[in-house]
Design an enzyme around this catalytic site. Structure first.
Site, PDB file in Angstrom:
ATOM      1  N   ARG A 171       0.814  -1.214   0.000  1.00 31.27           N
ATOM      2  CA  ARG A 171       0.000   0.000   0.000  1.00 31.27           C
ATOM      3  C   ARG A 171       0.851   1.269   0.000  1.00 31.27           C
ATOM      4  NH1 ARG A 171      -5.406   1.328  -0.831  1.00 31.27           N
ATOM      5  NH2 ARG A 171      -5.726  -0.832  -0.192  1.00 31.27           N
ATOM      6  N   GLY A 408      -2.384  -4.284   8.297  1.00 35.03           N
ATOM      7  CA  GLY A 408      -3.540  -5.133   8.067  1.00 35.03           C
ATOM      8  C   GLY A 408      -3.786  -5.396   6.597  1.00 35.03           C
ATOM      9  N   ARG A 410      -5.587  -3.885   4.348  1.00 31.93           N
ATOM     10  CA  ARG A 410      -5.431  -2.732   3.461  1.00 31.93           C
ATOM     11  C   ARG A 410      -3.961  -2.444   3.221  1.00 31.93           C
ATOM     12  NH1 ARG A 410      -4.967   2.914   2.760  1.00 31.93           N
ATOM     13  NH2 ARG A 410      -6.474   3.733   1.256  1.00 31.93           N
ATOM     14  N   CYS A 411      -3.160  -2.523   4.263  1.00 31.39           N
ATOM     15  CA  CYS A 411      -1.722  -2.264   4.131  1.00 31.39           C
ATOM     16  C   CYS A 411      -1.064  -3.227   3.145  1.00 31.39           C
ATOM     17  CB  CYS A 411      -1.028  -2.393   5.486  1.00 31.39           C
ATOM     18  SG  CYS A 411      -1.521  -1.171   6.714  1.00 31.39           S
ATOM     19  N   MET A 412      -1.571  -4.477   3.099  1.00 36.28           N
ATOM     20  CA  MET A 412      -0.931  -5.510   2.284  1.00 36.28           C
ATOM     21  C   MET A 412      -1.398  -5.500   0.828  1.00 36.28           C
ATOM     22  SD  MET A 412      -0.678  -8.881   4.690  1.00 36.28           S
ATOM     23  CE  MET A 412      -2.446  -9.183   4.683  1.00 36.28           C
TER      24      MET A 412
END
Length: 423
Positions: A171, A408, A410-412
């Site tokens: 992200r 999380g 979204r970060c990945m």
């Protein structure tokens, strides 16, 4: 004439399209954790921005589960490492890339630079990309002699080239906004090296190189910007956090370029959030899960300092940005700019202990694959139950090892293409 027609066609059918956080996800970029996690050692955790050492085999199993969930929902899953290797078909491009990588790895010794280049060229391109990401231990280079003063003074350091363990958080190095991207300049040297892979892909991969892709920000900027701080609330409203990792000057640069290009975005909201590890990015404290619903960490519910940025009415002498400071509660800010009543769903149900624990494990960091349909970590069971009680459809993924990197779902993930929301 033909080139103009081609550019017009490409603009009509962009290879990138993200005009919301919740539009049906069609294409996403991931990075499967690799040997870079096995080059994490306790004494280098702080430098490499980790709090713990994930177990690679289990982290890969968890990540594969995540990818398979997305594929099962007809999402095209692309991998950073594969695209980077596919972009290196030209010998000159490869030579430039290898040189740039070594320079940005902060290798001080000229003899080590030569040895690393020779080592990388000895590998097949996919293996070379994997090795660049994983880092190079000293014992891996049999041709390295360590004869210079610089080599001997730094003899105790275990790596010739540091690992890049944060790469599975795709992200942050760049962010898709509309049909363009911000190619980010990241806060730390450890992570800023990650952005050269995105630069390589967008400039040289067959999927992207012939498309007209606006760059709203570039990695050569001197101020920092990270993708976890960039949230596309609608096709007209962009939110960017001023945080531990993103500078206010970067927010203004992105805003100006969006306005200068006459993009669909009419308002940029700059959220000034606490500068701390727990509140690292804006998406660690809230994410959008439906047209009118957000997950949040209750610590940001109090009045926030938000700067509303729009085009000034009088711009005869060039583009001027109107900036209005607003101290409002999060719900009021979102309702004003989305034009609807919103519901804030508190991580850990707002309980002081549960919220603190689950926010640390990214309970508020969800990935929407469609309106009201999100990917979440299994370990955040209190938050997950609350989300289900609001009618959300959850895709629950295992997370005992992936969560150790403090990021999380979204970060990945970096969405490349989402369907536009129906008006």
């Amino acid at each position: 004439m033909e080139n103009t027609a081609l550019q017009s066609q490409l603009l009509e059918q962009p290879c990138l399209n993200v005009t919301s956080e919740i539009g049906r996800l069609r294409s996403v970029l991931l990075h499967r954790p690799g040997r870079e996690l096995e080059n994490l050692i306790p004494e280098l955790l702080e430098k490499l921005l980790f709090d713990d050492i994930p177990y690679l085999e289990m982290a890969q199993q968890e990540h594969d589960f995540f990818a398979n969930v997305l594929k099962s929902q007809n999402v095209e899953v692309l991998y950073l490492e594969k695209l980077a290797a596919e972009a290196l078909t030209d010998a000159k491009v490869k030579a430039t890339f290898v040189q740039q990588f070594i320079e940005e790895a902060a290798v001080a010794s000229e003899s080590v630079k030569v040895a690393l280049a020779d080592y990388f060229y000895s590998l097949d391109t996919p293996d070379m990309i994997d090795k660049m990401m994983a880092g190079v231990r000293k014992e891996e280079l049999t041709i390295y002699k360590g004869e210079s003063l610089c080599d001997q003074i730094n003899n105790a350091y275990p790596f010739l080239c540091d690992p890049m363990p944060n790469l599975y958080f795709t992200r942050d190095p760049f962010a898709t906004i509309g049909s363009g991207i911000t190619l980010n300049h990241m806060r730390t040297q450890t992570r800023n090296r990650e952005t050269i892979f995105a630069k390589l892909i967008f400039e040289h991969h067959p999927k992207f190189k012939d498309n007209v892709i606006p760059f709203w920000f570039n990695r050569e900027e001197t101020t920092s910007l990270e993708g976890g701080d960039e949230l596309v609330l609608s096709d007209k409203v962009l939110a960017i956090g001023i945080s531990q990792r993103t500078d206010s000057a970067s927010v203004e640069k992105v805003c100006r370029r969006l306005f200068e290009a006459n993009s669909s975005f009419k308002t940029v909201l700059a959220f000034h959030i606490p500068s701390s590890r727990a509140f690292m990015h804006l998406d660690t404290v809230f994410t959008m899960v439906d047209y009118d619903k957000f997950t949040i960490h209750s610590a940001i519910e109090q009045p926030l300092t938000v700067y509303e940025m729009t085009k000034a009415a009088d711009s005869k002498n060039g583009l001027k940005i109107k900036i209005e400071k607003q101290d409002m509660k999060l719900a009021d800010i979102l309702e004003k700019h989305l034009g609807r009543k919103v519901t804030l769903i508190r991580c850990g149900n707002g309980d002081r202990i549960d919220a603190s624990r689950e926010q640390w494990n990214d309970g508020a960091n969800t990935l929407a694959i469609a309106p009201g349909e999100v990917v979440v970590y299994s370990r955040n069971h209190v938050t997950n139950q609350i989300l289900e009680s609001y009618g959300l459809k959850l895709h629950v993924i295992p997370s005992s090892e992936l969560s150790r990197g403090r990021g999380g779902p979204r970060c990945m993930s970096m969405p490349l293409y989402r369907d536009n929301l129906e008006k």
